[in-house]
Design a protein around this motif. Structure first.
Motif, short mmCIF file in Angstrom:
data_model
loop_
_atom_site.label_atom_id
_atom_site.label_comp_id
_atom_site.label_asym_id
_atom_site.label_seq_id
_atom_site.Cartn_x
_atom_site.Cartn_y
_atom_site.Cartn_z
N GLY A 460 0.83 -1.20 0.00
CA GLY A 460 0.00 0.00 0.00
C GLY A 460 0.86 1.25 0.00
O GLY A 460 1.73 1.40 0.85
N SER A 461 0.66 2.11 -0.98
CA SER A 461 1.50 3.30 -1.11
C SER A 461 0.76 4.53 -0.59
O SER A 461 -0.46 4.57 -0.50
N LYS A 462 1.54 5.54 -0.28
CA LYS A 462 0.98 6.81 0.17
C LYS A 462 0.18 7.45 -0.97
O LYS A 462 -0.88 8.05 -0.73
N TYR A 463 0.65 7.30 -2.19
CA TYR A 463 -0.03 7.89 -3.34
C TYR A 463 -1.40 7.27 -3.54
O TYR A 463 -2.40 7.98 -3.75
N SER A 464 -1.50 5.93 -3.49
CA SER A 464 -2.79 5.26 -3.71
C SER A 464 -3.79 5.63 -2.62
O SER A 464 -4.98 5.80 -2.89
N ALA A 465 -3.31 5.75 -1.37
CA ALA A 465 -4.20 6.17 -0.27
C ALA A 465 -4.68 7.60 -0.49
O ALA A 465 -5.86 7.92 -0.24
N TYR A 466 -3.79 8.45 -0.96
CA TYR A 466 -4.15 9.84 -1.22
C TYR A 466 -5.18 9.93 -2.34
O TYR A 466 -6.14 10.71 -2.26
N LYS A 467 -5.03 9.14 -3.40
CA LYS A 467 -5.98 9.16 -4.50
C LYS A 467 -7.34 8.64 -4.06
O LYS A 467 -8.37 9.14 -4.51
N MET A 468 -7.35 7.65 -3.19
CA MET A 468 -8.62 7.13 -2.68
C MET A 468 -9.35 8.22 -1.89
O MET A 468 -10.55 8.41 -2.03
N TYR A 469 -8.59 8.93 -1.07
CA TYR A 469 -9.20 10.03 -0.30
C TYR A 469 -9.65 11.14 -1.24
O TYR A 469 -10.71 11.75 -1.04
N SER A 470 -8.85 11.43 -2.26
CA SER A 470 -9.17 12.52 -3.18
C SER A 470 -10.47 12.28 -3.94
O SER A 470 -11.16 13.22 -4.31
N SER A 471 -10.81 10.98 -4.16
CA SER A 471 -12.07 10.68 -4.85
C SER A 471 -13.25 11.17 -4.04
O SER A 471 -14.21 11.73 -4.57
#
Length: 595
Positions: A460-471
């Motif tokens: 799990g990457s910081k970027y993927s978590a950020y994109k999930m939140y950004s949605s």
């Protein structure tokens, strides 16, 4: 004949109906857009991240519906007060109340039909633009998304049709209760302000108590929870109306008395204008203050969720990149980025055991996210490795490795023992950039390279978590902006209704001042000052509501006030635009040259 009379009457009051139409069209179009984004099943099922966004838009449409009901009823009461002299003349000439009621019914339904048609057409356009913008934000494309969606059209049409019918019957009921005399002289009544000290003191104390209770419930929302939201809704609403009813007449009267003594230019006239019908003015401005709070609050909350994305990302993980055995392509991507901190730890792998050099760890202590007993997280740099903090080191390094069915075992050994380990050499890289958001493109490419290496089993990457939140945050931004814009449009309509309703009565006052030699420049200054004060009072109270209300989101957001000035400046820009439009319309009425 009745239909022609209704149309003729509407043409004579075209400016007033345009004000009403503007608020209705914005409300209908945004309501339809929200419903389209929330109910489009094929669109929602095509991307899992849209589910949360759909819920956000559905909640937004419910809130918009509640406020629209209040707005339509309020706007109708203004239009009735604007037309009462005209209706009284009809009745004096022999028209029956049922004929007047029929005229009002036709007008209401005609305006409703026009606003529905324009609103749905505009809403379809908005749904198309916002749908595409949302898909671009979430980086996916849909072949099933339809901005013209029949279920949304039916829901929008049924809701607003019922609302217009109820509004029409409310007008009929209202006219059945008034006399011809009160209709004819309804616009010539000035409301005498009687300030009773005891009543003022009681109302003032009660308004302050209600506001304090409401503010406390919002600030301590983690303790008060759902009941706190309900209590705050009622106490702040009633407290605001009491506050304006108590303090505004007192303030205006005191300022007027002071200006009379000074006799400075037209200031006493300006405050006399405000003092005229002060009771209605306080009710309107209290309503406007609540709409400002809702509009500014919706925009501020939407932006707060988006602005907290980088803060949340940093709270989740201190490092932006974590790579095990970086490939050539991954190294090339990191070379295009600027870093605050980089650290590489070498290891040797023997079966499922990974050996790390303690001396290398101690030379470059790692950053780790730790949590206190109350669940609050903080980033700290780990101390030199010891058996006492072994679990912290273990967790920090383990987070860089992709999941594995076989359990990994980390061993931390001395430099001498590390050199004697017979195993496959490797390295794990940690990097913290100078700005997470400024490097999103490179982080995205590294995420794609990691996915190519490990598939869905990647770490799990910081970027993927950020994109999930950004949605989710993208949905709140769109919802907040359009909800806020709808509320501010309704707010502007309410103010314009009140100001333009009394404008025709003010013509003779300004004409009289012109005849006694007052220059037009001074009259315009008086208008600007009067309108400024009318706009200023609710703006201040609305801002206080929002500033304290943002504390409600403290348990959801790391910092609800992060970049708070952005939505405030956006609101002030829209608010100033409404101010100048209102002043222009008012000047065009009261300073109209006689021909």
């Amino acid at each position: 004949m009745i239909f022609k009379l209704a149309l003729s009457s509407m043409r004579s009051r075209l400016k007033d109906y345009i004000v009403l139409l503007l608020g209705l069209v914005m409300s209908i179009s945004i309501f339809y857009m929200f419903e389209t984004l929330a109910l489009n099943k094929a669109f929602i099922q095509e991307n899992a991240m849209i589910n949360a966004v759909g819920f956000v838009f559905q909640a937004g449409s419910i809130l918009l519906a509640i406020i629209t009901i209040a707005y339509v009823l309020y706007a109708n009461s203004f239009l009735f007060s604007l037309r009462q002299k005209e209706f009284g003349m009809y009745m004096t000439l022999g028209a029956k109340k049922r004929k007047i009621s029929l005229i009002m019914f036709i007008e209401t339904m005609f305006i409703g039909l026009i606003s529905l048609v324009i609103g749905i057409l505009l809403g379809t356009g908005l749904a198309s633009v916002i749908g595409k913008a949302l898909m671009n934000q979430l980086e996916f494309h849909s072949s099933t998304y339809a901005p013209f969606y029949l279920p949304s059209l039916i829901i929008t049409f049924v809701f607003f049709a019922i609302l217009f019918i109820l509004s029409a019957f409310t007008n009929i009921l209202q006219i059945s209760k008034v006399t011809v005399l009160s209709l004819v002289h309804g616009d010539a009544k000035a409301e005498k302000v009687i300030i009773r000290k005891k009543a003022v003191v009681v109302k003032a104390i009660l308004s302050i108590i209600l506001l304090i209770v409401g503010y406390y419930c919002m600030i301590r929302i983690e303790t008060t929870q759902y009941i706190g939201i309900i209590v705050a809704l009622f106490t702040i609403t009633f407290g605001t109306y009491l506050f304006f009813a108590t303090f505004l007449p007192l303030l205006i009267q005191k300022r007027r008395e002071k200006q009379i003594l000074k006799s400075k230019r037209l200031n006493s006239f300006t405050y006399a204008q405000l003092n005229f019908r002060i009771s209605q003015l306080t009710r309107v401005l209290a309503t406007v203050a609540m709409l400002i709070a809702l509009g500014m609050g919706a925009i501020a909350v939407g932006f707060a969720f988006q602005n907290n994305g980088p803060l949340l990302a940093d709270r989740m993980d201190p490092y932006d990149i974590k790579i095990v055995d970086p490939t050539v392509k991954e190294k090339q991507e990191t070379q295009n980025m600027s870093f605050k901190e980089e650290v590489t730890y070498h290891f040797k792998q023997k079966n499922n055991t990974f050996y790390f050099n303690i001396e290398e760890l101690n030379q470059n202590p790692i950053l780790a996210q730790t949590y206190s007993k109350d669940g609050k997280g903080q980033t700290k740099r780990l101390k030199a490795f010891s058996n006492g903090n072994r679990s912290e080191w273990d967790t920090a390094i383990y987070s860089a490795f992709p999941p594995s069915e076989a359990e990994r075992n980390f061993q931390f050994v001395s430099a001498a023992d590390f050199s004697n380990v017979d195993g496959k050499s490797g390295a794990v890289y940690f990097g913290k950039t100078t700005g997470f958001v400024t490097h999103l493109e490179q982080l995205k490419k590294i995420d794609e390279l990691q996915h190519d290496r490990y598939g869905d089993n990647m770490a799990g990457s910081k970027y993927s978590a950020y994109k999930m939140y950004s949605s989710f945050a993208s949905g709140t931004v769109f919802m907040g902006f359009f909800l806020g814009f709808a509320f501010l449009t309704m707010m502007a309509s309410c103010l314009m209704f009140k100001i333009l309703t009394g404008a025709t009565q003010d013509i003779r006052r300004y004409t009289m001042l012109e005849k006694i030699g007052v220059r037009e420049r001074l009259l315009k200054q008086s208008i600007y000052k009067e309108m400024f004060l009318i706009f200023l009072f609710p703006c201040i109270i609305g801002f206080i509501h929002v500033a304290l209300g943002m504390k409600m989101f403290g348990f959801l957001l790391i910092n609800p006030y992060y970049h708070f000035y952005v939505p405030i400046l956006l609101f002030l820009g829209i608010y100033c635009m409404y101010y100048f439009i209102t002043v222009t319309l008012y000047k065009g009425i009261v300073l109209k040259k006689e021909t």
